[in-house]
Design a protein around this motif. Structure first.
Motif, PDB file in Angstrom:
ATOM      1  N   GLU B 576       0.858  -1.197   0.000  1.00  0.00           N
ATOM      2  CA  GLU B 576       0.000   0.000   0.000  1.00  0.00           C
ATOM      3  C   GLU B 576       0.887   1.238   0.000  1.00  0.00           C
ATOM      4  O   GLU B 576       2.024   1.191   0.474  1.00  0.00           O
ATOM      5  N   ASP B 580      -0.859   6.214   3.061  1.00  0.00           N
ATOM      6  CA  ASP B 580      -2.037   5.665   3.748  1.00  0.00           C
ATOM      7  C   ASP B 580      -1.680   5.020   5.086  1.00  0.00           C
ATOM      8  O   ASP B 580      -2.554   4.519   5.791  1.00  0.00           O
ATOM      9  N   SER B 590      -2.698   0.489   8.133  1.00  0.00           N
ATOM     10  CA  SER B 590      -3.206   1.189   6.956  1.00  0.00           C
ATOM     11  C   SER B 590      -4.537   1.843   7.298  1.00  0.00           C
ATOM     12  O   SER B 590      -5.463   1.177   7.774  1.00  0.00           O
ATOM     13  N   LYS B 592      -6.493   2.917   5.179  1.00  0.00           N
ATOM     14  CA  LYS B 592      -7.458   2.487   4.163  1.00  0.00           C
ATOM     15  C   LYS B 592      -7.942   1.062   4.407  1.00  0.00           C
ATOM     16  O   LYS B 592      -9.116   0.814   4.645  1.00  0.00           O
TER      17      LYS B 592
END
Lengths: 294, 776
Positions: B576, B580, B590, B592
């Motif tokens: 990722e 994030d 994360s 997200k």
């Protein structure tokens, strides 16, 4: 640095006397060591023999006996300070003992050691002299009693012979109608006295002063000073503030502080002696009237 | 206020446990095989030339391994001040000279098998002195015909500043901002007084201690009780004329510094003895030597003149300073400069004139001491403020608030002067002094007590309250630098290597907290290794209150660099984008996907799995400005007018140190400084005889406060947020020592109507002043 020496721990007083008879001049007796060890490390005192008295059980006690108190020479200041008997019946000793050094020092230092070190700034000797205390001295030729004020003969000088030691301090119970007070000025709580004052006032039934002791210490001469002037001025009189103030001024004239003291100038000691003597007399008088010291 | 996880919490000191267990952590706690013991021979004379030294008998004494004196060591002029190079102190000292300049100056040194032999050996050294006239009074030191203390041709400054040793003139600077005379014209009232402050010793419980030995590679290791390990390495290398690479300095746990250990006082001699004997050598000061042959707070004579308008406007300030440097000039100019640079920015005043001189005398040399000149200046200024407030009929609380610097303001002094010379412009971006004054006054009960003490009780004992405000700028801007290094271990813990010197202050703990906060880890995961010139990166050392602020920023930057590396590895692991990801509780999460990877997994990946490398970073921080810490102090005293005894009954300090990274440790600094200051104000005092000898070199005769003397001290931390400091932190080590002198003097005045302009306020001085007043 400690020099080479031989160290002994006798368990009886007679062992000490025998030892002193042989080596008295080269020997230092040690109890709490709070003064002696400092002097030895500085090289001021260099004994050949060091004899520790702390292992002698018959030297440490606080006993009420007849009309008074017997305090063994190696009794510590902390033991004196914490004795219920002393606090209740000899509050002057309690106050003076508590004024000395720190708790750590009082845990080690002994009454006998303090007296024999004969520093003019010591706190408990003025209190003892105000109570007409006597030293019980033992030596090869037997035992003798000496009023404490005669025991001190100069700075670090005592009337003790080289084959003698103090066994006990005897304190008479203050007569009925007595009040006492101990006051001290130092720079900090643990400081040696810049000035200290111990006072006993004993009143007649009619309120007149029967007997008084005003003892000033803290380096006001080679030894503490028991003011004869105060006794002359006050005994037989009704004590009131103007007379007490006048007496305090007269007492200050008997003092001879050294100009070399770091703690205070002679001028300051003289000035403050007038204040402390007055305050101590007023306090002792109040206590005598209130019957606080029984 | 911002909330933090670790910062702002009173976590236990990282070294508390081993210290409490009595582990051998201090410099003198080791016993090396074959270790020799060193002793120094001191001058009995205040000023003398050494015509000859005969060490023959000493060298012949069995057990003596080396004797050093001017005849057999290189003459390297340097300064003993542990400051950054080029030092802003005169090069006016050598290891051993053929001249002595104060009683207690170095004459010779010995290394022997035992301390006893060394003591004995000292007595066998025959020194032939030619006595010279001496000068002790700083007000006479510059007189024509006064004995010249530094007549040697090689004394000098490395930096271009005034220096006139032929007139014992060690430093001089003057400056004027605004127009002082104009300010005086605008004043309704002008007040002028002469003040004097006195000598003070640091009285660290641990004396100066140094053990030198050679390691397996033949390099010299100096284990020493110092505040400045890197300066020790540089200065000892200089004195011994060996490259720095030959020397490793280790600072173990320290039993107090207070500025006294910002000095290369014994390390050069100990190292030279080790070089000569090829044996480990131990040199430890006695308490007496701390009083006769270490450093002291510079005594000063100060003339203050101020103008004030009826409405409370402070129109002009003039401060003339004469500092007694003693026999050598370490810190003489910088301490002198701080009487302006770090003391006067406190005041709202456009017209300030300052003239300062430091002079040599044949007394014990001054040096760094907590407060560093600000303590001296804060005394006259605090008393003048009180007197001005009274003159115009304003309550001191209001007068102080009206006339002290606020957030968003600047002072012309900042630009005009720093402790080393030219200053830096700055705006005070954090300041809670007005709140400190208000809250301090409220908790102290200022108004109620001021009212109550208008009517004094009958009898000799009187009561009073006094206040003062203070500032202390931290660090030396554009000179002071600190750095830190950290690396990540298999389990997600970190080694934090700092050059900073914890003196018992808790710096190691505070720096671990800042590191832990930045990486969101518990303090236990930070293994602090401090102050070893072979291993830890450079730090200027523990002085100018700078460790939390400056070393703290270096640690913070190091942690941020590491954070980047962690996020990079995590981004690769999680697939990722870094943007994030965030760090939380020893893991990367994360925002997200909500996926999480632990620090221990990240570091294992970095060390063992893919694109292997060590997660590690180093960062430095240079001080750009001196952050201003403030305090308002309130003292309540009892004065016995018949004995002169002054007793502090209660003391309240409201302190703005920015964010207190560890409040308990910050409070400890505040209380320690106040106690230090009260003891200085009331009982600590040097006595010299007419030959310049210290008469009271012991705790028996030099009285410092101990537990039963301590009054009730209330510390209130009033936070502000310093944008240039780590998590808003400023400094706290020194500022609070500047309060007791003026606050107590003002309180005595409130009680008895007499001001004390000379320190200390001993019973005898107070009684004398009261009697003089009574005689008027």
């Amino acid at each position: 640095m400690l020099n080479d020496l031989e160290y002994f721990e006798p368990e009886t007083i007679s062992d000490v006397i025998t030892f002193l008879a042989k080596h008295g001049k080269d020997t230092k007796l040690i109890a709490g060591g709070t003064d002696l060890l400092v002097d030895m490390k500085k090289g001021k005192v260099k004994p050949k023999y060091l004899v520790n008295l702390m292992k002698i059980p018959e030297l440490s006690h606080i006993i009420e006996d007849g009309g008074g108190l017997r305090i063994g020479a190696t009794t510590t200041f902390r033991e004196i300070e914490e004795s219920k008997l002393i606090k209740e019946k000899y509050p002057l000793l309690f106050e003076a003992a508590r004024a000395m050094g720190t708790v750590q020092i009082r845990n080690m230092a002994t009454i006998g050691g303090n007296i024999c070190n004969a520093l003019p700034s010591a706190d408990i000797p003025p209190a003892l002299v105000a109570l007409d205390a006597k030293a019980k001295i033992v030596g090869q030729s037997g035992e003798r009693f000496l009023p404490l004020e005669e025991f001190f003969v100069g700075i670090r000088k005592t009337a003790l012979e080289s084959d003698e030691l103090i066994r006990e301090v005897h304190v008479k119970s203050p007569p009925a109608g007595s009040g006492t007070a101990f006051l001290k000025i130092g720079r900090t709580a643990s400081d040696l006295a810049t000035l200290n004052v111990a006072v006993r006032v004993t009143l007649e039934n009619n309120g007149a002063c029967k007997e008084v002791r005003v003892v000033v210490g803290g380096g006001v001469g080679p030894t503490l000073i028991r003011s004869k002037r105060a006794e002359t001025l006050l005994e037989g009189k009704i004590l009131e503030e103007p007379l007490i103030e006048k007496t305090a001024r007269e007492v200050s004239k008997e003092l001879k502080p050294r100009p070399t003291s770091i703690r205070a100038s002679p001028f300051y000691k003289i000035e403050v002696s007038k204040v402390l003597v007055k305050r101590a007399l007023m306090k002792a008088l109040g206590r005598a009237k209130a019957g606080e010291d029984r | 206020m911002r909330e933090f996880k670790v910062v702002g919490k009173s976590v236990p000191k990282v070294d508390a446990f081993p210290l409490a267990l009595g582990k051998p952590l201090f410099a003198d706690d080791i016993e090396l095989k074959g270790m020799l013991h060193a002793k120094i021979l001191w001058s009995p004379h205040a000023h003398a030339r050494i015509k000859n030294i005969d060490t023959g008998k000493t060298e012949a004494l069995p057990g003596v391994h080396a004797v050093l004196c001017y005849k057999n060591v290189p003459r390297v002029v340097h300064t003993s001040a542990g400051q950054s190079w080029p030092e802003p102190s005169p090069y006016d000292i050598v290891m051993f000279d053929n001249k002595v300049r104060h009683v207690g100056d170095r004459v010779a040194a010995i290394a022997a098998e035992t301390e006893e032999i060394a003591e004995k050996a000292l007595k066998l050294i025959k020194v032939e002195y030619e006595l010279l006239p001496a000068v002790f009074d700083p007000e006479q030191a510059m007189d024509e015909g006064a004995p010249v203390i530094h007549d040697e041709p090689d004394c000098k400054y490395l930096i271009p500043v005034f220096y006139d040793p032929k007139h014992n003139h060690c430093a001089h600077i003057d400056l004027e901002v605004g127009d002082f005379e104009q300010g005086m014209k605008e004043a309704d009232f002008v007040i002028e007084h002469k003040f004097k402050t006195h000598h003070e010793q640091h009285c660290s419980i641990e004396p100066h201690t140094c053990i030198c030995y050679f390691d397996h590679a033949g390099r010299l290791v100096i284990r020493t009780s110092t505040q400045v390990p890197f300066h020790v390495r540089r200065i000892v290398a200089q004195c011994l004329q060996v490259p720095e690479r030959m020397i490793r300095v280790i600072k173990p746990r320290i039993g107090g510094g207070f500025g006294g250990k910002q000095e290369v006082l014994i390390d050069d001699v100990c190292a030279m003895l080790a070089m000569r004997t090829k044996r480990p050598v131990r040199l430890v000061y006695t308490r007496e030597e701390e009083f006769t042959s270490a450093r002291v707070r510079h005594p000063m004579v100060m003339w203050a003149k101020t103008g004030v308008r009826k409405d409370g406007t402070l129109t002009a300030i003039q401060l003339r300073v004469l500092s007694n440097a003693g026999a050598y000039g370490p810190h003489a100019m910088t301490v002198m400069n701080n009487t302006c640079a770090k003391a006067l920015p406190l005041f709202h005043c456009e017209n300030i004139k300052w003239i300062a001189d430091a002079v040599y005398t044949n007394l014990i040399p001054g040096g760094a001491y907590r407060g560093y000149g600000v303590t001296q200046a804060a005394f006259p200024m605090g008393v003048m403020m009180d007197e001005m407030a009274e003159t115009i009929g304003m309550d001191p609380v209001n007068f102080w608030k009206m006339n002290t610097i606020k957030k968003g303001e600047t002072s012309p002094i900042f630009k005009a002067l720093s402790e080393t010379g030219k200053g830096v412009e700055m705006i005070v971006e954090s300041c809670s002094l007005p709140e400190c004054i208000d809250r301090g006054a409220e908790i102290f009960g200022w108004r109620e007590k001021r009212e109550r003490f208008k009517n004094q009780p009958e009898g000799p004992v009187k009561y009073g309250v006094g206040m003062s405000c203070m500032v202390q700028g931290g660090t030396v801007p554009l000179i002071d630098m600190a750095s830190a290094f950290a690396k990540m271990n298999d389990d997600g813990s970190f080694n934090l290597l700092i050059g900073a010197a914890d003196l018992g202050t808790g710096a190691d703990t505070v720096l671990a907290q800042i590191f832990a906060e930045t990486l969101d880890i518990p303090v236990e995961d930070v293994i602090v290794y401090p102050s070893d010139t072979d291993i830890t990166p450079f730090d200027k050392g523990a002085y100018a209150s700078g460790t939390t602020y400056l070393s703290g920023m270096a640690v913070l930057k190091t942690a941020e660099k590491i954070k980047e590396q962690i996020l990079n590895v995590a981004a690769d692991m999680l697939g990722e984008p870094k943007e994030d990801l965030r760090i939380e509780n020893k893991a990367v999460i994360s925002s997200k996907s909500g996926k999480r990877v632990e620090f221990s997994q990240i570091v294992k990946r970095a060390l063992y799995i893919k694109d292997q490398f060590q997660i590690a970073a180093i960062a430095s921080e240079l001080s750009r400005l001196p952050p201003q810490s403030f305090a308002a102090h309130f003292a309540e005293v009892e004065v016995d007018t018949e004995t002169g005894q002054v007793k502090v009954l209660s003391y309240v300090a409201a302190v703005d140190c920015g964010t207190a990274v560890n409040p308990k440790l910050a409070e400890g600094q505040v209380e320690g400084a106040i106690l230090n200051g009260i003891s200085y104000a009331l009982t600590e005092e040097f006595f010299f005889d007419d030959k310049g000898r210290v008469l009271n070199p012991s705790f028996g005769d030099y009285k410092i406060f101990s537990a039963p003397d301590i009054p009730k001290i209330t510390t209130i931390l009033v936070p502000s947020y310093e944008p240039t400091g780590p998590y808003g932190a400023k400094t706290v080590g020194e500022v609070n020592i500047n309060g007791p002198l003026p606050a107590i003097s003002n309180a005595i005045y409130n009680a008895v109507g007499t001001r004390l302009y000379d320190t200390p306020f001993t019973s005898e001085r107070v009684l004398n002043v009261l009697k003089e007043k009574g005689a008027d």
